[in-house]
Design an enzyme around this catalytic site. Structure first.
Site, PDB file in Angstrom:
ATOM      1  N   LYS A 148      31.699 -16.080  23.663  1.00  0.00           N
ATOM      2  CA  LYS A 148      31.783 -14.839  24.455  1.00  0.00           C
ATOM      3  C   LYS A 148      31.665 -15.073  25.972  1.00  0.00           C
ATOM      4  O   LYS A 148      32.603 -15.505  26.624  1.00  0.00           O
ATOM      5  CB  LYS A 148      30.740 -13.846  23.945  1.00  0.00           C
ATOM      6  CG  LYS A 148      30.988 -13.434  22.470  1.00  0.00           C
ATOM      7  CD  LYS A 148      29.984 -12.421  21.970  1.00  0.00           C
ATOM      8  CE  LYS A 148      30.075 -12.239  20.473  1.00  0.00           C
ATOM      9  NZ  LYS A 148      31.136 -11.299  20.065  1.00  0.00           N
ATOM     10  N   TYR A 187      25.228 -12.026  11.519  1.00  0.00           N
ATOM     11  CA  TYR A 187      26.631 -12.440  11.419  1.00  0.00           C
ATOM     12  C   TYR A 187      26.816 -13.663  12.312  1.00  0.00           C
ATOM     13  O   TYR A 187      26.390 -13.651  13.477  1.00  0.00           O
ATOM     14  CB  TYR A 187      27.538 -11.304  11.879  1.00  0.00           C
ATOM     15  CG  TYR A 187      29.027 -11.628  11.867  1.00  0.00           C
ATOM     16  CD1 TYR A 187      29.727 -11.823  13.055  1.00  0.00           C
ATOM     17  CD2 TYR A 187      29.727 -11.743  10.675  1.00  0.00           C
ATOM     18  CE1 TYR A 187      31.081 -12.113  13.048  1.00  0.00           C
ATOM     19  CE2 TYR A 187      31.090 -12.032  10.655  1.00  0.00           C
ATOM     20  CZ  TYR A 187      31.755 -12.222  11.850  1.00  0.00           C
ATOM     21  OH  TYR A 187      33.094 -12.517  11.846  1.00  0.00           O
ATOM     22  N   ASP A 239      21.697 -18.945  17.049  1.00  0.00           N
ATOM     23  CA  ASP A 239      23.066 -18.487  17.289  1.00  0.00           C
ATOM     24  C   ASP A 239      23.042 -17.527  18.482  1.00  0.00           C
ATOM     25  O   ASP A 239      22.753 -16.339  18.344  1.00  0.00           O
ATOM     26  CB  ASP A 239      23.620 -17.791  16.041  1.00  0.00           C
ATOM     27  CG  ASP A 239      25.035 -17.298  16.278  1.00  0.00           C
ATOM     28  OD1 ASP A 239      25.659 -16.778  15.322  1.00  0.00           O
ATOM     29  OD2 ASP A 239      25.538 -17.415  17.424  1.00  0.00           O
TER      30      ASP A 239
HETATM   31  P1  KE4 Z   1      33.799 -15.233  16.966  1.00  0.00           P
HETATM   32  O1  KE4 Z   1      34.301 -16.179  15.919  1.00  0.00           O
HETATM   33  O2  KE4 Z   1      34.164 -13.779  16.658  1.00  0.00           O
HETATM   34  O3  KE4 Z   1      34.174 -15.657  18.402  1.00  0.00           O
HETATM   35  O4  KE4 Z   1      32.186 -15.325  16.976  1.00  0.00           O
HETATM   36  C1  KE4 Z   1      31.503 -15.098  15.762  1.00  0.00           C
HETATM   37  C2  KE4 Z   1      30.086 -14.685  16.074  1.00  0.00           C
HETATM   38  C3  KE4 Z   1      29.075 -15.610  15.886  1.00  0.00           C
HETATM   39  N1  KE4 Z   1      27.785 -15.300  16.154  1.00  0.00           N
HETATM   40  C4  KE4 Z   1      27.452 -14.075  16.628  1.00  0.00           C
HETATM   41  C5  KE4 Z   1      26.011 -13.783  16.919  1.00  0.00           C
HETATM   42  C6  KE4 Z   1      28.455 -13.092  16.848  1.00  0.00           C
HETATM   43  O5  KE4 Z   1      28.101 -11.882  17.327  1.00  0.00           O
HETATM   44  C7  KE4 Z   1      29.793 -13.401  16.562  1.00  0.00           C
HETATM   45  C8  KE4 Z   1      30.913 -12.383  16.744  1.00  0.00           C
HETATM   46  N2  KE4 Z   1      30.519 -11.063  17.103  1.00  0.00           N
HETATM   47  C9  KE4 Z   1      31.372  -9.989  16.645  1.00  0.00           C
HETATM   48  C10 KE4 Z   1      30.784  -8.687  17.194  1.00  0.00           C
HETATM   49  N3  KE4 Z   1      29.715  -8.228  16.420  1.00  0.00           N
HETATM   50  C11 KE4 Z   1      32.802 -10.176  17.017  1.00  0.00           C
HETATM   51  C12 KE4 Z   1      33.664  -8.929  16.933  1.00  0.00           C
HETATM   52  C13 KE4 Z   1      34.738  -9.071  15.894  1.00  0.00           C
HETATM   53  O6  KE4 Z   1      34.471  -9.644  14.818  1.00  0.00           O
HETATM   54  O7  KE4 Z   1      35.863  -8.579  16.172  1.00  0.00           O
END
Ligand code: KE4
Length: 431
Positions: free
Chosen positions: A267, A144, A239
């Site tokens: 994060k 993801y 990523d």
């Molecule tokens: P955000 O757009 O949610 O800040 O980041 C996206 C993203 C990109 N790359 C990786 C490896 C990530 O884990 C994420 C976001 N992680 C999720 C948790 N698995 C966010 C939680 C959510 O979607 O509420």
């Protein structure tokens, strides 16, 4: 456990917020109960609006590596906020953040701040397409990278949890430019590259997957991807939104000694405030406006409060490298204790862990990719999740997420967690 206030708020929230939440995984859909509404957090603890206390293993999905409301981070924010919350203009803190990231991750010669991991990954892919003048990208099933259209193909995390790995609204033409390979399977990548000679701009991968649950890279996998990208002129994007500064002072790229062309972050570098970043080789990054023609912008990019919280967090991590020793000790204590429980009760469970990110999969099989992760018994995971909640332990409300330990978690809290886990697992497997 009394959760009447959360239930009432959830009813109310659903009148004006889709699904009652601002991010799908928070809805607790896959664990068969209504979500908790959190009132406050401190250190390793969360308190919901009904006053229930929990040991937190979500940590806001990764950012809270130092625990919630760390005093030094709070103080940094208190100092910053009285000088204003946003200027839409350049600030010293942005330079300090860029210089610190470049120092901690030497592959990053230049970096651009954005406001989420999604913005970071979508900008990195646009940049890679401009740099190579190619259009297709390779991603991996179950990984993801945020919710930009190009990534909602066989996506992990919430998309996987909700069983919608390919989202409506993503056009066929966008989907056609995203090729999905199998994680830990270099042959699947070679086949993809051979089938699209000279067409692939970028390959984006979670160096340690967090979003199908924690899945580490097989020996040689990341190096194999690096070699393939170098051979075929493909921009290699790591990523590290989740792994950046989580698994080592220099992230997964330091842990596995891999040099990407671009890295995406998020994060932890915001200390819990909205943040993202992408960076890498100067020859690529200089294409970004205003130094080059690739447009990317953001009203709140490099926001003073996010920079203040992120800088304080990174400086604490950088100033006390034994932080990673403590994180490893706590995570190993939990993993070893879980192994004893699994062995004692002959339970069909598999643990994957890298440092302080980990997942307990409800399958006897090793979990090395999307297919093996999906073999997990999500219904039994749901029973375990709810039993743990009732014992004051807050896990990720999905089998397909990583859990996190912070420097605030104590040995005693790990012991409490293990005792709760043994009771919860025995009951989950007795039904
Ligand atoms: P955000 O757009 O949610 O800040 O980041 C996206 C993203 C990109 N790359 C990786 C490896 C990530 O884990 C994420 C976001 N992680 C999720 C948790 N698995 C966010 C939680 C959510 O979607 O509420």
């Amino acid at each position: 456990m009394n959760t009447t206030t959360s239930e009432r708020l959830f009813e109310r929230a659903q009148q004006t917020i889709p699904g009652g939440v601002n991010s799908p995984v928070r809805a607790f859909t896959s664990v068969g109960r209504s979500p908790l509404f959190i009132a406050r957090a401190h250190g390793s603890k969360l308190w919901d609006v009904d006053g229930n206390e929990f040991i937190d293993y979500v940590g806001s999905w990764g950012p809270m590596i130092l625990g919630h409301a760390h005093p030094a981070v709070v103080e940094a924010l208190q100092k910053a906020i009285v000088d204003g919350t946003s200027f839409g203009a350049a600030t010293l803190r942005e330079i300090e953040m860029a210089e610190l990231i470049a120092k901690l991750m030497p592959s990053i010669e230049m970096v651009r701040m954005v406001n989420s991991g999604t913005e970071a990954t979508m900008s990195a892919v646009r940049l890679a397409r401009a740099f190579t003048k190619r259009e297709k990208i390779i991603k991996f099933e179950g990984c993801y990278h945020g919710h930009a259209d190009s990534f909602l193909i066989s996506a992990g995390s919430g998309a996987m949890t909700l069983g919608i790995p390919d989202s409506p609204g993503v056009t066929q033409s966008i989907a056609a430019d995203t090729l999905t390979a199998t994680y830990n399977d270099l042959q699947s990548v070679r086949r993809m590259i051979d089938a699209h000679p000279g067409q692939i701009a970028a390959m984006i991968v979670e160096p340690i997957v967090g979003n199908m649950g924690c899945v580490p890279p097989a020996d040689g996998f990341l190096q194999g991807l690096r070699t393939l990208c170098t051979t075929h002129g493909i921009v290699f994007i790591l990523d590290e939104v989740m792994t950046g500064f989580r698994v080592a002072p220099g992230g997964a790229q330091q842990l596995y000694n891999i040099e990407p062309d671009l890295t995406t972050l998020g994060k932890i570098i915001g200390g819990g405030l909205p943040v993202g970043a992408y960076g890498g080789k100067k020859e690529i990054m200089k294409l970004i406006a205003p130094s080059g023609p690739v447009y990317q912008a953001g009203t709140l990019s490099g926001n003073p409060l996010a920079m203040a919280a992120g800088l304080e967090t990174l400086q604490i991590l950088n100033a006390t490298p034994d932080v990673y020793v403590v994180l490893e000790e706590r995570a190993a204590q939990l993993a070893e204790g879980m192994k004893q429980i699994i062995d004692r009760h002959h339970l069909p469970l598999t643990q994957n862990r890298v440092g302080s990110m980990f997942t307990l999969f409800f399958t006897r099989e090793r979990v090395t990719d999307f297919t093996s992760a999906k073999r997990s018994d999500t219904a039994r995971f749901g029973r375990y999740f709810n039993a743990m909640l009732g014992k004051g332990v807050y896990l990720a409300p999905s089998q397909f997420e990583a859990a996190f330990i912070s420097t605030a978690h104590t040995r005693g809290e790990i012991e409490h967690t293990l005792a709760a886990a043994e009771e919860s697992l025995v009951s989950a497997f007795s039904m």
